[in-house]
Design an enzyme around this catalytic site. Structure first.
Site, PDB file in Angstrom:
ATOM      1  N   ASP A  39       0.817  -1.211   0.000  1.00 23.02           N
ATOM      2  CA  ASP A  39       0.000   0.000   0.000  1.00 23.02           C
ATOM      3  C   ASP A  39       0.851   1.261   0.000  1.00 23.02           C
ATOM      4  O   ASP A  39       2.059   1.228   0.233  1.00 23.02           O
ATOM      5  CB  ASP A  39      -0.876   0.033   1.260  1.00 23.02           C
ATOM      6  N   LYS A  61      -3.521   3.637  -2.854  1.00 24.06           N
ATOM      7  CA  LYS A  61      -4.284   4.765  -3.372  1.00 24.06           C
ATOM      8  C   LYS A  61      -3.585   6.049  -2.956  1.00 24.06           C
ATOM      9  O   LYS A  61      -3.176   6.201  -1.815  1.00 24.06           O
ATOM     10  CB  LYS A  61      -5.707   4.759  -2.807  1.00 24.06           C
ATOM     11  N   MET A 175      -7.429   9.398   9.760  1.00 26.31           N
ATOM     12  CA  MET A 175      -8.040   9.803   8.487  1.00 26.31           C
ATOM     13  C   MET A 175      -9.034  10.951   8.697  1.00 26.31           C
ATOM     14  O   MET A 175     -10.108  10.986   8.101  1.00 26.31           O
ATOM     15  CB  MET A 175      -8.719   8.601   7.806  1.00 26.31           C
TER      16      MET A 175
END
Length: 262
Positions: A39, A61, A175
């Protein structure tokens, strides 16, 4: 793939950023794996543990760039395992802390793969700790809660409201940078405008940055400092320990002892 090789998946925690913070078992699994799927939040230096002939596939991502959908990642795990054998899925922090690690394991199991899990050091604790902020501290915090800022529907998590009502609990919000204004508004609504708050970017890395302020000032300070992801928000009295003086200054009577053992 040889017939005797059983397709399998090992989900490996990469830790919070510093490549030395991966576990010994995690490094061993990377060295054994036939394929490593990694990742954006797993430090690329960790790929040095992998075999030179192992396939290394980026499936993360990044903001502004197309990333793999979760279903695509699930399918790649199964495909690579069936073709090559052992897949190591390297995920930032701990894969079971808002990392969808168990989700990937369950999908793999449904498709006949053996699975295993290697814990990682979570940024929920390590990012704060790396700048001197403990998530619990006697007399300041009786517990801590780790919260993702938004739900699967894209709404602010109800847990933010619960954390705002619990002044003796340290709130660690992952986040949450894009929701920092909404988070501050909720805490202010429940009397937490002056609670200490910090944002740590790139915790445990040489590029780490931190701002320490109050909840009310947090959105303005974040914007002014240009803090970006990945970042962890910490709210609670323990934030004040980030810049605490040395023990000899806190307890002057201990200073002679420090001199004696120096």
């Amino acid at each position: 793939m040889p017939a005797f090789v059983v397709p399998r998946l090992t989900v490996v925690g990469a830790g919070p950023g510093d490549p030395e913070l991966i576990t010994l078992k995690g490094a061993r699994i990377l060295a054994e794996a036939d394929v490593v799927l990694y990742d954006a939040l797993s430090n690329a230096e960790l790929l040095s543990h992998a075999r030179p002939d192992a396939k290394k596939v980026y499936v993360g991502k990044r903001k502004g760039l197309r990333g793999y959908l979760q279903q695509e990642i699930n399918d790649l795990i199964v495909l690579y395992a069936r073709v090559h054998g052992h897949v190591a899925r390297l995920k930032g922090g701990d894969p079971f802390v808002f990392g969808r690690g168990r989700e990937e394991m369950l999908y793999a199991q449904r498709h006949g793969l053996q699975t295993d899990y290697v814990p990682g050091i979570s940024s929920a604790v390590a990012a704060a700790g790396s700048v001197g902020i403990p998530v619990t501290h006697r007399g300041l915090s009786e517990s801590f809660r780790v919260i993702t800022a938004t739900t699967t529907r894209g709404e602010l998590s109800d847990e933010i409201y619960e954390a705002a009502r619990a002044p003796r609990t340290t709130a660690v919000i992952l986040m949450g940078l894009g929701q920092v204004q909404a988070i501050a508004d909720v805490f202010c609504r429940f009397g937490g405008a002056h609670r200490p708050a910090a944002v740590i970017q790139d915790g445990t890395l040489p590029t780490a940055r931190m701002i320490s302020t109050t909840v009310a000032e947090l959105p303005t300070r974040v914007a002014a400092a240009g803090i970006g992801a990945p970042a962890v928000i910490v709210i609670g009295d323990v934030v004040n320990l980030a810049s605490a003086p040395q023990a000899a200054d806190i307890v002057p009577e201990l200073a002679p002892l420090y001199a004696a053992v120096a």
